[in-house]
Design a protein around this motif. Structure first.
Motif, PDB file in Angstrom:
ATOM      1  N   GLY A   7     -64.376  58.868 -33.784  1.00 28.87           N
ATOM      2  CA  GLY A   7     -63.237  58.570 -33.035  1.00 28.87           C
ATOM      3  C   GLY A   7     -61.784  58.934 -32.951  1.00 28.87           C
ATOM      4  O   GLY A   7     -61.330  58.568 -33.719  1.00 28.87           O
ATOM      5  N   GLY A  87     -70.823  56.408 -29.542  1.00 30.48           N
ATOM      6  CA  GLY A  87     -69.978  57.140 -28.736  1.00 30.48           C
ATOM      7  C   GLY A  87     -69.769  57.382 -27.572  1.00 30.48           C
ATOM      8  O   GLY A  87     -68.916  57.482 -27.084  1.00 30.48           O
ATOM      9  N   GLU A  88     -70.408  56.435 -26.794  1.00 32.17           N
ATOM     10  CA  GLU A  88     -70.259  56.130 -25.739  1.00 32.17           C
ATOM     11  C   GLU A  88     -68.937  55.209 -25.831  1.00 32.17           C
ATOM     12  O   GLU A  88     -68.717  55.231 -25.023  1.00 32.17           O
ATOM     13  N   ASP A  91     -66.577  56.716 -26.584  1.00 31.39           N
ATOM     14  CA  ASP A  91     -66.169  57.666 -25.041  1.00 31.39           C
ATOM     15  C   ASP A  91     -64.799  56.991 -23.630  1.00 31.39           C
ATOM     16  O   ASP A  91     -64.090  57.222 -23.255  1.00 31.39           O
ATOM     17  N   GLN A  92     -65.705  56.006 -24.020  1.00 30.09           N
ATOM     18  CA  GLN A  92     -65.173  55.469 -22.836  1.00 30.09           C
ATOM     19  C   GLN A  92     -63.538  54.749 -22.871  1.00 30.09           C
ATOM     20  O   GLN A  92     -63.138  54.573 -22.562  1.00 30.09           O
ATOM     21  N   ASP A  97     -61.469  65.229 -26.007  1.00 28.38           N
ATOM     22  CA  ASP A  97     -62.100  65.775 -26.146  1.00 28.38           C
ATOM     23  C   ASP A  97     -61.906  66.734 -27.375  1.00 28.38           C
ATOM     24  O   ASP A  97     -61.083  67.308 -27.267  1.00 28.38           O
ATOM     25  N   TYR A 115     -75.272  63.181 -26.535  1.00 24.85           N
ATOM     26  CA  TYR A 115     -74.150  62.931 -27.417  1.00 24.85           C
ATOM     27  C   TYR A 115     -72.831  63.775 -27.259  1.00 24.85           C
ATOM     28  O   TYR A 115     -71.688  63.188 -27.630  1.00 24.85           O
ATOM     29  N   SER A 118     -69.429  63.471 -25.668  1.00 25.21           N
ATOM     30  CA  SER A 118     -68.756  62.462 -25.432  1.00 25.21           C
ATOM     31  C   SER A 118     -67.812  63.157 -26.723  1.00 25.21           C
ATOM     32  O   SER A 118     -67.673  64.319 -26.934  1.00 25.21           O
ATOM     33  N   GLU A 119     -66.356  61.927 -26.591  1.00 30.30           N
ATOM     34  CA  GLU A 119     -65.436  62.674 -27.496  1.00 30.30           C
ATOM     35  C   GLU A 119     -65.470  61.930 -28.571  1.00 30.30           C
ATOM     36  O   GLU A 119     -63.910  61.684 -29.480  1.00 30.30           O
ATOM     37  N   THR A 120     -66.526  62.018 -29.194  1.00 31.68           N
ATOM     38  CA  THR A 120     -66.662  61.102 -31.062  1.00 31.68           C
ATOM     39  C   THR A 120     -68.118  62.724 -31.490  1.00 31.68           C
ATOM     40  O   THR A 120     -68.002  63.987 -30.763  1.00 31.68           O
TER      41      THR A 120
END
Length: 252
Positions: A7, A87-88, A91-92, A97, A115, A118-120
């Protein structure tokens, strides 16, 4: 299969919050890493890191984006399901992104579409190794010569008195006069002239001579004996006990 989830955060404080959320959700601290961008030297380390995970084009793109970020959080997941949950959480927590930043889709997007949104980034499994050296002592027994005693022979000269008895003979001349009254004989008349008679006296005296004789011999030598002796000691050896413990996630 083990996976690595990355991340990238613009704000270092968001990265710290993401780490705390991971720990609150059961991830082990040993499996979560966080790094902050501080110098040009860090940029080189970032490029090498992504180069070990992705193809050259993707690695360069991700390294460039990460180099402009504030912090990177890396999660070493034990399974695909655990990687999805990581990943979630990232992301949170506000991870950037990667699709918007680079125009590329995240790694493994075709297999896990949700998945990828998400931003990972999910990279290939990372292999961690640790080595424990097995050390064993060995007993080497030798021998050396030491002095255990000494014998010295010293000779010296001593004197002692001795006495021997000896009988000695001595000669003594004596003169006797006898009164006589007789007619002179021809023999007497022939000796009727001037002359002298001399007698020599002799005597025995002790003569001392010394003779050295060997009466005893003293010899010194060495005898060599051999004996057996058992040497006992203790040696140490490294023993490794392997204990496998299932994680709480697998028990659930």
């Amino acid at each position: 299969m083990k996976q690595t989830v990355i991340g990238i955060f613009n704000d270092a404080s968001d990265a710290k919050d993401a780490v705390q959320q991971l720990l609150d959700n059961g991830f082990l601290r040993a499996n979560v890493d966080i790094s902050f961008q501080k110098s040009d030297q860090d940029q080189g380390s970032i490029r090498n890191f992504f180069g070990s995970l992705f193809e050259t084009d993707e690695a360069n793109s991700y390294a460039e984006i990460a180099g402009r970020s504030g912090a990177i959080v890396t999660v070493h997941a034990e399974s695909e399901e655990e990687a999805w949950r990581a990943g979630e959480i990232l992301d949170q927590a506000g991870a950037v992104d990667m699709g918007e930043r680079s125009g590329q889709t995240a790694y493994a997007a075709s297999e896990t579409p949700g998945y990828a949104a998400s931003e990972t980034l999910a990279a290939e499994p990372a292999r961690e190794e640790a080595t424990i050296p097995i050390i064993e002592e060995q007993l080497n027994v030798g021998k050396k010569e030491v002095e255990t005693g000494r014998t010295r022979l010293r000779s010296r000269i001593i004197e002692r008195p001795v006495a021997e008895s000896l009988r000695l003979r001595e000669e003594h001349v004596h003169v006797e006069r006898n009164a006589v009254n007789r007619p002179a004989t021809e023999a007497d008349l022939s000796s009727f002239k001037e002359g002298e008679i001399e007698l020599t006296e002799h005597a025995e005296v002790p003569v001392v001579a010394k003779e050295a004789r060997v009466v005893e011999e003293v010899r010194v030598g060495k005898d060599v004996d051999e004996r057996e002796e058992t040497v006992t000691d203790t040696v140490r050896k490294t023993e490794v006990d392997v204990e496998e413990t299932a994680s709480d996630n697998l028990r659930k």
